[in-house]
Scaffold this active site. Structure first.
Site, PDB file in Angstrom:
ATOM      1  N   ASP A 145       1.286   0.772   1.027  1.00 39.90           N
ATOM      2  CA  ASP A 145       1.549  -0.562   0.433  1.00 39.90           C
ATOM      3  C   ASP A 145       2.066  -1.707   1.657  1.00 39.90           C
ATOM      4  OD1 ASP A 145       4.195   0.436   1.443  1.00 39.90           O
ATOM      5  OD2 ASP A 145       4.302   1.803  -0.504  1.00 39.90           O
ATOM      6  N   ASP A 151     -16.318 -11.098   1.733  1.00 39.46           N
ATOM      7  CA  ASP A 151     -17.257  -9.843   1.511  1.00 39.46           C
ATOM      8  C   ASP A 151     -18.603 -10.349   0.827  1.00 39.46           C
ATOM      9  OD1 ASP A 151     -17.028  -6.946   0.600  1.00 39.46           O
ATOM     10  OD2 ASP A 151     -17.570  -7.718  -1.213  1.00 39.46           O
ATOM     11  N   ASP A 164       4.476   7.081  -3.504  1.00 34.39           N
ATOM     12  CA  ASP A 164       3.434   7.313  -4.463  1.00 34.39           C
ATOM     13  C   ASP A 164       2.072   7.814  -3.883  1.00 34.39           C
ATOM     14  OD1 ASP A 164       2.626   4.982  -3.450  1.00 34.39           O
ATOM     15  OD2 ASP A 164       2.724   3.901  -5.145  1.00 34.39           O
ATOM     16  N   ASP A 181       2.505   4.495   3.385  1.00 37.67           N
ATOM     17  CA  ASP A 181       3.166   4.543   2.181  1.00 37.67           C
ATOM     18  C   ASP A 181       4.480   4.548   2.170  1.00 37.67           C
ATOM     19  OD1 ASP A 181       3.933   4.893  -0.537  1.00 37.67           O
ATOM     20  OD2 ASP A 181       3.394   7.193  -0.307  1.00 37.67           O
ATOM     21  N   ASP A 238      -9.253 -10.422   2.307  1.00 37.91           N
ATOM     22  CA  ASP A 238     -10.400 -10.176   2.165  1.00 37.91           C
ATOM     23  C   ASP A 238     -10.877 -11.328   0.915  1.00 37.91           C
ATOM     24  OD1 ASP A 238     -13.050  -8.678   1.713  1.00 37.91           O
ATOM     25  OD2 ASP A 238     -11.946  -7.141   2.639  1.00 37.91           O
ATOM     26  N   GLU A 288     -19.167 -11.308   5.960  1.00 39.90           N
ATOM     27  CA  GLU A 288     -19.962 -10.008   6.032  1.00 39.90           C
ATOM     28  C   GLU A 288     -21.259 -10.146   5.308  1.00 39.90           C
ATOM     29  OE1 GLU A 288     -19.873  -5.360   4.130  1.00 39.90           O
ATOM     30  OE2 GLU A 288     -19.623  -7.240   2.689  1.00 39.90           O
ATOM     31  N   ASN A 344       7.070   4.199  -0.570  1.00 33.77           N
ATOM     32  CA  ASN A 344       7.705   4.717  -1.782  1.00 33.77           C
ATOM     33  C   ASN A 344       7.067   6.044  -2.196  1.00 33.77           C
ATOM     34  OD1 ASN A 344       5.388   4.157  -2.515  1.00 33.77           O
ATOM     35  ND2 ASN A 344       6.182   2.402  -4.237  1.00 33.77           N
ATOM     36  N   HIS A 349     -14.192   0.120   6.917  1.00 37.25           N
ATOM     37  CA  HIS A 349     -13.972   1.071   5.653  1.00 37.25           C
ATOM     38  C   HIS A 349     -15.308   1.279   5.181  1.00 37.25           C
ATOM     39  CE1 HIS A 349     -14.474  -2.860   4.164  1.00 37.25           C
ATOM     40  NE2 HIS A 349     -14.856  -2.371   2.979  1.00 37.25           N
ATOM     41  N   ASP A 350     -16.472   1.160   5.591  1.00 30.18           N
ATOM     42  CA  ASP A 350     -17.543   1.297   4.699  1.00 30.18           C
ATOM     43  C   ASP A 350     -18.383   2.351   5.628  1.00 30.18           C
ATOM     44  OD1 ASP A 350     -16.933  -0.250   2.480  1.00 30.18           O
ATOM     45  OD2 ASP A 350     -18.242  -1.788   3.383  1.00 30.18           O
TER      46      ASP A 350
HETATM   47  O1  TEU Z   1     -19.722  -4.031   1.291  1.00 33.66           O
HETATM   48  C1  TEU Z   1     -21.041  -4.464   1.199  1.00 33.66           C
HETATM   49  C2  TEU Z   1     -22.003  -3.637   1.521  1.00 33.66           C
HETATM   50  O2  TEU Z   1     -23.032  -3.718   1.772  1.00 33.66           O
HETATM   51  C3  TEU Z   1     -21.608  -2.092   1.361  1.00 33.66           C
HETATM   52  O3  TEU Z   1     -21.830  -1.720  -0.177  1.00 33.66           O
HETATM   53  C4  TEU Z   1     -22.513  -1.105   2.158  1.00 33.66           C
HETATM   54  O4  TEU Z   1     -23.832  -1.444   1.468  1.00 33.66           O
HETATM   55  C5  TEU Z   1     -22.105   0.012   1.881  1.00 33.66           C
HETATM   56  O5  TEU Z   1     -20.630   0.148   1.799  1.00 33.66           O
HETATM   57  C6  TEU Z   1     -22.447   0.885   2.934  1.00 33.66           C
HETATM   58  O6  TEU Z   1     -22.091   2.171   2.699  1.00 33.66           O
HETATM   59  C7  TEU Z   1     -18.619  -4.632   0.904  1.00 33.66           C
HETATM   60  C8  TEU Z   1     -17.326  -3.925   1.031  1.00 33.66           C
HETATM   61  O7  TEU Z   1     -16.955  -3.978   2.435  1.00 33.66           O
HETATM   62  C9  TEU Z   1     -17.439  -2.804   0.437  1.00 33.66           C
HETATM   63  O8  TEU Z   1     -16.241  -2.067   0.576  1.00 33.66           O
HETATM   64  C10 TEU Z   1     -17.686  -3.107  -1.103  1.00 33.66           C
HETATM   65  O9  TEU Z   1     -17.658  -1.809  -1.883  1.00 33.66           O
HETATM   66  C11 TEU Z   1     -18.635  -3.936  -1.544  1.00 33.66           C
HETATM   67  O10 TEU Z   1     -18.756  -4.841  -0.559  1.00 33.66           O
HETATM   68  C12 TEU Z   1     -18.488  -4.513  -2.934  1.00 33.66           C
HETATM   69  O11 TEU Z   1     -17.569  -5.400  -2.780  1.00 33.66           O
HETATM   70 CA    CA Z   2       3.307   3.285  -2.020  1.00 33.21          CA
END
Ligand code: TEU
Ligand code: CA
Length: 536
Positions: free
Chosen positions: A28, A197, A24, A20, A97, A250, A22, A319-320
């Site tokens: 970014d 996605d 907030d 980040d 993405d 994905e 700025n 990130h999931d």
């Molecule tokens: O994730 C798809 C997906 O299969 C996830 O929702 C998964 O079931 C879950 O995160 C497991 O904990 C993609 C993206 O990576 C996710 O961040 C999004 O929330 C989702 O699609 C909807 O766009």
């Molecule tokens: Ca920022």
């Protein structure tokens, strides 16, 4: 076209939590630009940016309200252009993405669709209920029904994810035309492809009731349907084939057979897929039902996909998913070694490796203490569902601690000071208190850090034809050790990884080229959490 992406290490940035500039509290694009030299020093060739498009942020940008603009929290289109150019100047490419299974409910298309304004009337999947009943019995990825009633249009709309993420209607050719248009928009600006996605669920074969049993009721009607294959072929033919770019899809609930189809050269659909089988090494069916991690389950899943698919993506985090060291590694004495052992696995299997921001530092699961520190929509939805099912608050919290997506989303730990060098303001999501020891600044100075081990590994991979393109052959797989060979002609490497706290015997050893323990000469034993790359 040359498949240059096979040779690169790819780094995933979760923009909200990266840097980040700025104050907030939200990362970014200027922040990403400021870290390009850091990324260069890591040896990565491609950056995948999680969504930076305009979004009301119900699902942190995976709910897009304008595909052709940057969300003001991240910056401007001019910032994005500058990022692409600055990255390019360092030999780094950017992929974005592509989230086109659904839009945000605040997208203009959806707002007009609600009012039946043409041409938007059929952009989404609208149905009348059966009396007071929903159009079918499907359940969504974030728990609960996939149908939401809209008072204005007086119909239900389908959403496989959050309420604010209505699914697009791929029976409508105008929707496909819109997708092509937005893809060209970004490719023309210089991005080198897309992470697509949930791309294997675009086309719903029918809206009939699903079989009641499996966790995701209804999935048999939309998983990798012929319609989806057709759409992917069309996008390749009309758009992607005209650019020097690649796609990685994905693909949820995918088998090797379907993955083969999706990535088969002659079919012209996707270049690579993310599969999920190895993510089940510590759970039963779904991540909310945790079981003890057994290394062999992880090895087996990897070995199976290595064997079945000509080319894989290799990842341990995104990130999931919770942080890999908190799932598959160790805490305490072997923490550091286990981070490095996982890194060896990531960089030596056959496929394109994906590093998730902070993984190269050994970042761990969060240390939150209550539900109101969690921001993730999935976590909150699932918590409600589990509560309805009768799970106690204590059990629910244990599940969140282990599996919430916010585990991976805490801000990047740049230094040990307040704000972790991520922000000078209040971060949108809590910073892990372990940033005082696990952070880029300190690790940069320490030659034995996880960060510097990653740098050595990526440098090694970038120079090694055997690692980049060599064949894979499994040589040992048991409850503790995974060993395999990577070979191009006479150039052969032996890799051995021990993800267990016990010392184990190795039948054969070679000259050590790299190890996570600093050992330069091997005896016939592999120490706890030791990982080595040897000449064969
Ligand atoms: O994730 C798809 C997906 O299969 C996830 O929702 C998964 O079931 C879950 O995160 C497991 O904990 C993609 C993206 O990576 C996710 O961040 C999004 O929330 C989702 O699609 C909807 O766009
Ligand atoms: Ca920022």
């Amino acid at each position: 076209m040359e498949k240059w992406w096979r040779d690169e290490v790819i780094y995933q940035i979760y923009p909200m939590s990266f840097c980040d500039t700025n104050g907030d509290g939200v990362g970014d694009i200027p922040g990403i630009i400021s870290k390009l030299d850091y990324l260069k020093s890591l040896g990565v060739g491609v950056l995948w940016l999680s969504p930076v498009y305009r979004s009301p942020n119900e699902d942190n940008g995976y709910d897009i309200s304008d595909y052709l603009d940057i969300d003001p929290r991240y910056g401007t289109l001019a910032d994005m252009d500058r990022l692409i150019a600055e990255a390019k100047a360092r030999g780094i490419r950017i992929i974005m993405d592509l989230v086109v299974n659904h839009t945000s409910s605040e997208h203009e298309w959806f707002q007009k669709s609600r009012e039946r304004i043409e041409p938007y009337t059929d952009y989404y999947i609208w149905r009348k209920g059966k009396g007071k009943r929903k159009p079918n019995n499907w359940s969504g990825f974030f728990g609960g029904s996939v149908w939401e009633y809209d008072d204005l249009r007086q119909e239900y709309y389908l959403h496989l994810f959050a309420k604010g993420q209505p699914d697009l209607n791929y029976y409508n050719p105008v929707v496909i035309a819109e997708v092509k248009k937005l893809m060209r928009f970004w490719l023309d600006r210089g991005v080198s492809g897309f992470r697509c996605d949930v791309i294997n669920i675009l086309y719903k074969d029918s809206l009939k009731n699903g079989r009641p049993l499996p966790a995701l009721c209804g999935a048999e009607h939309y998983l990798s349907t012929d319609g989806t294959h057709r759409i992917l072929q069309e996008l390749r033919r009309d758009v992607l084939s005209q650019y020097d770019c690649f796609t990685v899809g994905e693909c949820v609930l995918i088998t090797p057979k379907v993955a083969k189809d999706l990535t088969h050269e002659n079919r012209g659909e996707l270049d690579m897929v993310f599969s999920f089988e190895h993510m089940d090494a510590d759970n039963i069916l779904i991540k909310w039902f945790h079981r003890r991690f057994r290394p062999k389950r992880l090895y087996k899943a990897f070995a199976k996909w290595q064997k079945e698919l000509e080319w894989n993506t290799i990842y341990l985090e995104n990130h999931d998913q919770p942080r890999s060291v908190s799932r598959f590694g160790a805490s305490g004495e072997y923490y550091d070694r286990s981070c490095k052992a996982l890194a060896v696995l990531l960089m030596t299997l056959r496929g394109t490796p994906f590093v998730f921001q902070g993984e190269e530092l050994g970042m761990t699961n969060f240390d939150f203490t209550s539900m109101d520190q969690i921001m993730d929509v999935e976590s909150h939805n699932v918590d409600k569902v589990l509560k309805k099912m009768g799970f106690s608050a204590k059990v629910r919290w244990r599940k969140m601690r282990y599996a919430s997506r916010d585990n991976a989303r805490t801000p990047m730990q740049w230094n040990g000071r307040d704000g972790a060098g991520f922000t000078s303001g209040t971060p949108w999501l809590g910073i892990n208190s372990n940033h005082v020891t696990i952070n880029a600044e300190d690790e940069d100075k320490n030659p034995d850090s996880v960060l510097n081990f990653y740098r050595r590994l990526t440098a090694f991979r970038n120079e090694s034809e055997a690692l980049k393109s060599g064949s894979f052959r499994c040589t040992i797989m048991n409850n503790r050790v995974f060993a395999f060979e990577r070979r191009v002609k006479d150039d052969a490497l032996g890799i051995a990884v021990n993800l267990s706290p016990k010392t184990v015997n190795l039948p054969s050893v070679g000259k050590v080229l790299l190890s996570n323990t600093g050992r330069e000469v091997m005896d016939c034993q592999l120490q706890p959490y030791e990982a080595v790359i040897m000449q064969r």
